[in-house]
Write a protein that holds these residues in place. Structure first.
Motif, PDB file in Angstrom:
ATOM      1  N   ALA A   1       0.782  11.185  -7.402  1.00  0.00           N
ATOM      2  CA  ALA A   1       1.595  12.152  -6.655  1.00  0.00           C
ATOM      3  C   ALA A   1       2.653  11.482  -5.804  1.00  0.00           C
ATOM      4  O   ALA A   1       3.554  12.148  -5.307  1.00  0.00           O
ATOM      5  CB  ALA A   1       0.682  13.003  -5.761  1.00  0.00           C
ATOM      6  N   GLY A   2       2.550  10.159  -5.612  1.00  0.00           N
ATOM      7  CA  GLY A   2       3.518   9.466  -4.770  1.00  0.00           C
ATOM      8  C   GLY A   2       3.359   9.794  -3.307  1.00  0.00           C
ATOM      9  O   GLY A   2       4.345   9.857  -2.564  1.00  0.00           O
ATOM     10  N   VAL A   3       2.110  10.023  -2.882  1.00  0.00           N
ATOM     11  CA  VAL A   3       1.825  10.453  -1.517  1.00  0.00           C
ATOM     12  C   VAL A   3       1.148   9.321  -0.756  1.00  0.00           C
ATOM     13  O   VAL A   3       0.287   8.614  -1.294  1.00  0.00           O
ATOM     14  CB  VAL A   3       0.937  11.714  -1.507  1.00  0.00           C
ATOM     15  N   GLU A   4       1.516   9.152   0.490  1.00  0.00           N
ATOM     16  CA  GLU A   4       0.934   8.101   1.316  1.00  0.00           C
ATOM     17  C   GLU A   4      -0.464   8.513   1.797  1.00  0.00           C
ATOM     18  O   GLU A   4      -0.720   9.684   2.102  1.00  0.00           O
ATOM     19  CB  GLU A   4       1.837   7.827   2.509  1.00  0.00           C
ATOM     20  N   HIS A   5      -1.358   7.546   1.881  1.00  0.00           N
ATOM     21  CA  HIS A   5      -2.728   7.790   2.348  1.00  0.00           C
ATOM     22  C   HIS A   5      -2.738   8.109   3.846  1.00  0.00           C
ATOM     23  O   HIS A   5      -2.013   7.498   4.624  1.00  0.00           O
ATOM     24  CB  HIS A   5      -3.595   6.565   2.070  1.00  0.00           C
ATOM     25  N   GLU A   6      -3.580   9.081   4.232  1.00  0.00           N
ATOM     26  CA  GLU A   6      -3.753   9.441   5.633  1.00  0.00           C
ATOM     27  C   GLU A   6      -5.238   9.424   5.972  1.00  0.00           C
ATOM     28  O   GLU A   6      -6.071   9.955   5.236  1.00  0.00           O
ATOM     29  CB  GLU A   6      -3.185  10.833   5.915  1.00  0.00           C
ATOM     30  N   TYR A   7      -5.561   8.845   7.100  1.00  0.00           N
ATOM     31  CA  TYR A   7      -6.963   8.718   7.510  1.00  0.00           C
ATOM     32  C   TYR A   7      -7.617  10.085   7.699  1.00  0.00           C
ATOM     33  O   TYR A   7      -8.822  10.246   7.440  1.00  0.00           O
ATOM     34  CB  TYR A   7      -7.058   7.904   8.800  1.00  0.00           C
TER      35      TYR A   7
ATOM     36  N   ALA B   1       0.809  -1.220   0.000  1.00  0.00           N
ATOM     37  CA  ALA B   1       0.000   0.000   0.000  1.00  0.00           C
ATOM     38  C   ALA B   1       0.839   1.264   0.000  1.00  0.00           C
ATOM     39  O   ALA B   1       0.306   2.358  -0.226  1.00  0.00           O
ATOM     40  CB  ALA B   1      -0.936  -0.001   1.220  1.00  0.00           C
ATOM     41  N   ARG B   2       2.136   1.143   0.259  1.00  0.00           N
ATOM     42  CA  ARG B   2       3.026   2.317   0.262  1.00  0.00           C
ATOM     43  C   ARG B   2       4.014   2.297  -0.900  1.00  0.00           C
ATOM     44  O   ARG B   2       4.839   3.195  -1.026  1.00  0.00           O
ATOM     45  CB  ARG B   2       3.803   2.384   1.586  1.00  0.00           C
ATOM     46  N   LEU B   3       3.937   1.286  -1.743  1.00  0.00           N
ATOM     47  CA  LEU B   3       4.927   1.143  -2.804  1.00  0.00           C
ATOM     48  C   LEU B   3       4.843   2.287  -3.810  1.00  0.00           C
ATOM     49  O   LEU B   3       5.855   2.688  -4.394  1.00  0.00           O
ATOM     50  CB  LEU B   3       4.725  -0.207  -3.515  1.00  0.00           C
ATOM     51  N   HIS B   4       3.653   2.853  -4.016  1.00  0.00           N
ATOM     52  CA  HIS B   4       3.509   3.945  -4.983  1.00  0.00           C
ATOM     53  C   HIS B   4       4.271   5.193  -4.550  1.00  0.00           C
ATOM     54  O   HIS B   4       4.512   6.080  -5.372  1.00  0.00           O
ATOM     55  CB  HIS B   4       2.022   4.283  -5.185  1.00  0.00           C
ATOM     56  N   THR B   5       4.639   5.302  -3.277  1.00  0.00           N
ATOM     57  CA  THR B   5       5.403   6.470  -2.827  1.00  0.00           C
ATOM     58  C   THR B   5       6.862   6.366  -3.222  1.00  0.00           C
ATOM     59  O   THR B   5       7.602   7.346  -3.099  1.00  0.00           O
ATOM     60  CB  THR B   5       5.312   6.623  -1.299  1.00  0.00           C
ATOM     61  N   LEU B   6       7.295   5.202  -3.693  1.00  0.00           N
ATOM     62  CA  LEU B   6       8.694   4.986  -4.064  1.00  0.00           C
ATOM     63  C   LEU B   6       8.896   4.848  -5.568  1.00  0.00           C
ATOM     64  O   LEU B   6      10.006   5.051  -6.054  1.00  0.00           O
ATOM     65  CB  LEU B   6       9.242   3.730  -3.369  1.00  0.00           C
ATOM     66  N   LEU B   7       7.834   4.467  -6.294  1.00  0.00           N
ATOM     67  CA  LEU B   7       7.935   4.275  -7.736  1.00  0.00           C
ATOM     68  C   LEU B   7       7.174   5.378  -8.464  1.00  0.00           C
ATOM     69  O   LEU B   7       6.127   5.823  -8.011  1.00  0.00           O
ATOM     70  CB  LEU B   7       7.374   2.904  -8.132  1.00  0.00           C
TER      71      LEU B   7
END
Length: 579
Positions: free
Chosen positions: A558-564, A504-510
Motif C-alpha cells: 500500500a506504500g503506507v508508513e508503519h505507525e505504532y 524503513a520508509r523507502l516502500h512509501t516512495l517506490l
C-alpha cells in the motif's frame, strides 16, 4: 507552513517613483521576448511555469508569532479583498499564469487596476475593479507619464499618491524579480541564457540548411562513359555544371518531394577517368557536430532554469516516484518563489494599503499568500475518492466530480428507494456486506485492507509485547527497504537519491505489488525471533508471525508508513487465542 524569505520587488506608479532614475537599461527584455517566440524550449519552460502557477490558489493570511501563515476567517475584510482580486478564482488563475511567463522571460510584469465603473468591462463586477496583467512592452514612460496599452488603446495612468492608496482610482503596480547587482532592474532565467539561445538559433539554422541542402544530402553519382551532363542547353562545361547544380538545388528547395530532392545528381565522366560508378558526398564533420552542439545548448539552457532540467528534457527515463519528486522540487524551487513575488506585490501595494486606509489596527499583519496543494495532488484521485466516499468523508457530489460523472448520472428516486430497501433487508443479517475491493491508493492514508480493523476493547496487553512487535516490524521494513533499493522498483538512476531516505520508509516512495514482496524475497528471515517473543509473552507463535507478516506485506504494497498505534489492533487475534 514554515516561514519563507521572499526575494521580490514591487512598486506602485507614483510621482515620486516616476521622477526617479527608473529601472535602468532593460533592452535585453526585448531579446528575451524574441527568444520566447523563436525557441520552442523557452516557450515550453515559460508555459510550464505559467500553467503551474495558474493552478495555485491565493488567500488572505495572517503571520503568526511562529512564522506560519494562518488563513483569515471568511468574513474578515482581508479575505474579502483577496477574494475580489482579479475578479475571483478564474481571474486569479489567469493572472498568476501570465506572471509565470513574465517572470520567466523578461523577469517583470505590470498589474493595472481600474474601477470598473470607468471601464465598463463585462468580465468584472460592475462595482468592482478591472484587473489587467501587462508586459513591459505594453507599459512605457512618456514625458513623465505612464502609458499602458490595453486592447490596442493607450491609457494614461495618473500619478498615485505616494503616501496612500486610493482604491477608487487607477493603480499601476510593477512586479519584478530584482537583479542581485542592481535591485531596481529586473532579472530572469532567460537573461543569463541569451547568448546561449542565440547560439542555439544559429545551430538550428545550420541544421535546417543541412536538411534542405540537395547537394549535401544526396551528393553526386559519377558514371563512366563520356563526359556530358543531362542538360538540353548548349553551353560550356563550367556554365553547364553550375547551371545543373543551381537548377536542381532550386527545385529541391521549392519542391522537397520532387525527384531532385531524393536522388543524387548524375554526372558522366570519361571511362578512362573512372572505372566504376562512384557516389561522392559533400558531408562534413560539422553536420554531426551541429546536432550534438544543439543538444548540448538545450541541455545547458535546461540547467539554467529554476526548475529541474528533467522537466524540459523529458521524464522518459524517470520512474513514477522520481517524476513525483522532480515535480515537487520544481514546485518548491521554481513555482513557489514566483508565487511569493506576486503575493508580495499584492500584499505591499494592494491589500495592506487598503486595510490601512480603512483603519485596521493590524493592517501590517495581514498578507496575500498562496496555496500550492492543488499542484501536489496525486493522479489517482478517482481511486482515492472511492475509498474516501466509502469511509463517509466526502459527499456523493464530490465522488461524481472526481470520477468523471455529474448530477445527471445520479440514481433516480425510484432507483434510490430500491437500493435503500435492499440495504434495509441486509441490515437484519448477522454479517455485514463485504467492503468493496478497491485499488490501493498511492496516498499516505491508512489502507482499508489492514488487519487493524479488529476491536481493541477488553484486551490485556503488556508494553513489552507491543514494543517487541513494533521492533520486529521496524526491523523487517528496514531489511525490506535495503533489498528494495536493489530491485527493478528502484532504477539505478534513482538509487543515489534513495540513500537519503530511511530504509524503513523507502516502500512509501517506490511502487511494489503484493506478489513482488514474495518475488523479491523482501521479508525473508524477518520473523526468526517471532517464536521467542511469542513464548516470552505467552501468545501463539504462528498467530504472531502470521499477523506481523500480513500487516507488513500490506504496508509495503500500500506504500503506507508503519505507525505504532496500529500494533495493539493487529495483535488482537493472537492475544484472544491465548486467552
Amino acid at each position: 507552513m514554515a516561514r519563507r524569505e521572499i526575494t521580490a520587488a514591487a512598486s506602485r506608479y507614483t510621482s515620486r517613483r516616476i521622477r526617479g532614475k527608473g529601472a535602468g537599461d532593460q533592452s535585453w527584455q526585448n531579446r528575451a521576448y524574441e527568444m520566447y517566440h523563436q525557441v520552442p524550449e523557452v516557450r515550453f519552460a515559460a508555459s510550464w511555469i505559467g500553467n503551474a502557477m495558474g493552478g495555485a490558489r491565493l488567500f488572505a493570511g495572517r503571520r503568526a508569532d511562529d512564522g506560519t501563515i494562518e488563513p483569515a476567517p471568511a468574513d474578515h475584510r482581508a479575505a474579502e479583498i483577496v477574494a475580489q482580486i482579479a475578479g475571483g478564482p478564474d481571474g486569479q488563475a489567469a493572472m498568476l499564469g501570465a506572471f509565470g511567463k513574465h517572470l520567466t522571460v523578461p523577469g517583470e510584469g505590470w498589474i493595472v487596476v481600474r474601477p470598473n465603473d470607468q471601464v465598463r468591462s463585462p468580465y468584472s463586477p460592475e462595482d468592482g475593479h478591472d484587473w489587467r496583467v501587462l508586459s513591459v512592452r505594453e507599459v512605457r514612460q512618456q514625458q513623465g507619464k505612464l502609458i499602458a496599452e490595453i486592447e490596442g488603446e493607450e491609457i494614461p495612468i495618473p500619478e498615485g499618491d505616494p503616501e496612500s492608496l486610493d482604491p477608487e482610482g487607477p493603480v499601476a503596480l510593477r512586479v519584478w524579480e530584482p537583479d542581485p547587482e542592481r535591485a531596481i532592474e529586473a532579472d530572469s532565467p532567460v537573461r543569463s541564457s541569451l547568448e546561449l539561445l542565440e547560439e542555439l538559433l544559429l545551430l538550428n539554422a545550420a541544421v535546417k540548411a543541412i536538411a534542405r541542402s540537395r547537394i549535401t544530402g544526396r551528393g553526386l553519382l559519377l558514371v563512366p562513359k563520356g563526359t556530358r551532363f543531362p542538360s538540353s542547353q548548349q553551353q560550356g562545361e563550367e556554365d553547364d555544371l553550375i547551371e545543373v547544380f543551381m537548377t536542381i538545388a532550386e527545385t529541391a528547395i521549392r519542391d522537397p518531394e520532387s525527384a531532385a530532392a531524393t536522388v543524387p545528381i548524375l554526372l558522366e565522366l570519361p571511362a578512362d577517368t573512372i572505372a566504376d560508378f562512384k557516389h561522392v558526398t559533400f558531408e562534413s564533420e560539422f553536420d554531426e557536430l551541429a546536432l550534438k552542439l544543439r543538444e548540448e545548448a538545450v541541455r545547458r539552457f535546461a540547467t539554467g532554469l529554476e526548475i529541474p532540467a528533467e522537466i524540459l528534457l523529458g521524464l522518459g527515463d524517470v520512474n513514477h516516484w522520481g517524476a513525483w519528486a522532480l515535480t515537487s522540487e520544481a514546485i518548491r524551487l521554481g513555482i513557489e518563489p514566483k508565487l511569493g513575488t506576486v503575493a508580495y506585490a499584492l500584499t505591499q501595494q494592494w491589500l495592506r494599503p487598503i486595510l490601512e486606509s480603512e483603519g485596521d489596527p493590524e493592517w501590517h499583519r495581514w498578507l496575500v499568500w498562496y496555496d500550492t496543494s492543488p499542484l501536489r495532488v496525486r493522479t489517482n484521485r478517482s481511486e482515492t475518492a472511492l475509498q474516501a466516499f466509502d469511509r463517509g468523508v466526502i459527499s456523493a457530489d464530490a465522488l461524481r466530480r472526481e470520477t468523471g460523472f455529474d448530477i445527471t448520472d445520479a440514481p433516480s428516486a425510484a432507483e434510490q428507494k430500491a437500493r435503500d430497501d435492499e440495504n434495509g433487508d441486509q441490515d437484519g443479517d448477522e454479517t455485514p456486506p463485504p467492503a468493496p475491493d478497491l485499488p490501493v491508493d498511492e496516498s499516505e492514508a491508512e489502507p482499508g485492507t489492514l488487519p487493524a480493523a479488529a476491536t481493541m476493547a477488553g484486551l490485556d496487553r503488556t508494553a513489552g509485547l507491543l514494543a517487541a512487535a513494533d521492533g520486529l516490524i521496524w526491523t523487517a521494513l528496514t531489511t525490506a527497504g535495503e533489498k528494495l533499493r536493489k530491485t527493478p522498483a528502484c532504477p539505478r538512476s534513482e538509487r543515489a537519491r534513495t540513500r537519503a531516505v530511511e530504509p524503513a520508509r523507502l516502500h512509501t516512495l517506490l511502487s511494489v505489488e503484493v506478489d513482488q514482496v514474495e518475488q523479491w524475497r523482501l521479508l525473508d528471515g524477518a520473523w526468526t525471533r517471532a517464536p521467542e517473543i511469542a513464548s516470552r509473552y505467552g501468545v501463539d507463535s504462528d498467530c504472531l508471525t502470521a499477523s506481523l507478516d500480513d500487516y507488513t506485506r500490506e504496508l509495503i504494497a500500500a506504500g503506507v508508513e508503519h505507525e505504532y498505534r496500529l500494533v495493539p489492533s493487529l495483535l488482537t487475534a493472537c492475544v484472544g487465542e491465548e486467552s
